[in-house]
Write a protein that holds these residues in place. Structure first.
Motif, short mmCIF file in Angstrom:
data_model
loop_
_atom_site.label_atom_id
_atom_site.label_comp_id
_atom_site.label_asym_id
_atom_site.label_seq_id
_atom_site.Cartn_x
_atom_site.Cartn_y
_atom_site.Cartn_z
N LEU A 16 0.86 -1.18 0.00
CA LEU A 16 0.00 0.00 0.00
C LEU A 16 0.90 1.23 0.00
O LEU A 16 1.82 1.34 0.82
CB LEU A 16 -0.91 0.01 1.23
CG LEU A 16 -2.16 0.90 1.13
CD1 LEU A 16 -3.10 0.41 0.04
CD2 LEU A 16 -2.89 0.92 2.47
N GLY A 17 0.64 2.16 -0.95
CA GLY A 17 1.47 3.34 -1.11
C GLY A 17 1.28 4.36 0.00
O GLY A 17 0.33 4.30 0.78
N LEU A 189 10.45 3.71 6.46
CA LEU A 189 10.76 4.98 7.10
C LEU A 189 11.48 5.93 6.15
O LEU A 189 11.29 7.15 6.22
CB LEU A 189 11.61 4.74 8.35
CG LEU A 189 11.05 3.73 9.36
CD1 LEU A 189 12.05 3.49 10.48
CD2 LEU A 189 9.71 4.21 9.92
N ASP A 190 12.29 5.36 5.25
CA ASP A 190 13.01 6.16 4.27
C ASP A 190 13.60 5.22 3.22
O ASP A 190 13.91 4.06 3.52
CB ASP A 190 14.13 6.95 4.95
CG ASP A 190 14.78 7.98 4.03
OD1 ASP A 190 14.03 8.61 3.25
OD2 ASP A 190 16.01 8.14 4.07
N THR A 207 9.19 6.01 0.86
CA THR A 207 8.98 6.49 2.22
C THR A 207 7.49 6.59 2.53
O THR A 207 6.73 7.21 1.79
CB THR A 207 9.64 7.86 2.41
OG1 THR A 207 11.05 7.74 2.11
CG2 THR A 207 9.46 8.36 3.83
N GLY A 208 7.07 5.94 3.62
CA GLY A 208 5.68 5.98 4.03
C GLY A 208 4.82 4.84 3.52
O GLY A 208 3.66 4.73 3.90
N SER A 209 5.36 3.98 2.66
CA SER A 209 4.58 2.85 2.17
C SER A 209 4.69 1.67 3.14
O SER A 209 5.57 1.62 4.01
CB SER A 209 5.01 2.44 0.77
OG SER A 209 6.37 2.06 0.74
N LEU A 227 17.19 1.64 2.27
CA LEU A 227 15.92 1.56 2.98
C LEU A 227 16.15 1.51 4.48
O LEU A 227 16.97 0.73 4.97
CB LEU A 227 15.16 0.29 2.58
CG LEU A 227 14.32 0.27 1.31
CD1 LEU A 227 13.65 -1.09 1.20
CD2 LEU A 227 13.29 1.37 1.29
N ARG A 228 15.39 2.33 5.18
CA ARG A 228 15.27 2.19 6.64
C ARG A 228 13.83 1.80 6.90
O ARG A 228 12.90 2.53 6.54
CB ARG A 228 15.63 3.49 7.35
CG ARG A 228 15.71 3.37 8.88
CD ARG A 228 16.06 4.73 9.49
NE ARG A 228 16.10 4.67 10.94
CZ ARG A 228 17.22 4.66 11.67
NH1 ARG A 228 18.40 4.69 11.05
NH2 ARG A 228 17.17 4.61 12.99
N THR A 229 13.62 0.62 7.47
CA THR A 229 12.27 0.11 7.64
C THR A 229 12.03 -0.34 9.07
O THR A 229 12.96 -0.76 9.78
CB THR A 229 11.99 -1.10 6.72
OG1 THR A 229 12.81 -2.20 7.12
CG2 THR A 229 12.27 -0.77 5.27
#
Length: 241
Positions: A16-17, A189-190, A207-209, A227-229
């Motif tokens: 989900l975007g 997160l990014d 970011t934000g998905s 990616l920071r998740t």
């Protein structure tokens, strides 16, 4: 969100975007009983419901809600809002955007929501042995979630019968953060990446998905920008005959 037919031997990812995560509609109505005061219902959008867990977006207006986690554990990333979570022993934590909360199996306490909380969350089935007494929540404040250095590419926030929750850094060219026999649920997160399912369906992570790679998922993972998740690994529920 449309799920395409796939080979029955493969399991598709769920994605989900960022616009839908942050502001998209939440069409399902969920009772908030027991309610001490405030909104009697929350709004929700189910993203995945299966052996790996129940994964959803959720929002609830102001109110006070006592809770007992006597069936499953909960992992959640706070997208927006303001609330206090209080353990049975009186320990409290302030929930704000980008904080992370884990309510393990056997947790008891109270939510006090002051400004509508919107979150992405995962319910999991805990793996025995289970705690026999109330346990505290695990809370990570915003600054630590977003900016703490990640030695070795990870910082574990919680690891217990309900699953493992960590902030992960995935560099360009690295493999998907999957583990044999376990699902992984991600909130970005990014960074940027492309996830491609075995049937060729592509999903862009930005970011934000939010995404889920269920146990049994196969495909490719291409990180374009580090990616920071927030990553939650769960063990599939073992149904009994």
């Amino acid at each position: 969100m449309t799920v395409k037919p796939v080979n029955p031997r493969t399991v598709p990812s769920v994605h989900l975007g960022p616009d839908q995560v942050a502001r998209g509609p939440l069409p399902e109505r969920v009772s908030m009983e027991p309610v001490t005061e405030g909104a009697p219902y929350a709004a929700e959008r189910t993203l995945l419901d299966g052996p790996d867990g129940f994964f959803a977006l959720w929002a609830c207006d102001a109110g006070v809600y006592p809770r007992v986690k006597d069936r499953r554990g909960s992992f959640m990333y706070i997208l927006s809002g303001d609330a206090t979570i209080t353990d049975a022993d009186g320990t409290s934590h302030e929930l704000t955007a980008d904080s992370v909360l884990v309510l393990p199996y056997a947790w008891q306490g109270t939510w006090q929501i002051r400004e509508t909380i919107r979150k992405v969350y995962l319910h999991t089935t805990p793996v025995p042995p289970l705690p026999g007494a109330p346990v505290p929540c695990a809370f990570t404040p915003t600054e630590q979630v977003l900016h703490t250095p990640l030695p070795g590419g990870r910082a574990v926030l919680f690891d217990g019968p309900d699953g493992r929750c960590a902030v992960l850094a995935c560099e360009p060219g690295s493999a998907a953060p999957t583990e044999p026999g376990r699902a992984v649920f991600l909130h970005v997160l990014d960074g940027e990446a492309t996830v491609t399912d075995a049937d060729g369906t592509r999903h862009e992570l930005t970011t934000g998905s939010t995404a889920a790679l269920p146990s049994g998922w196969t495909g490719t993972w291409d990180v374009h920008r580090t990616l920071r998740t927030l990553a939650i690994h769960s063990t599939p529920r073992q149904d009994t005959p």
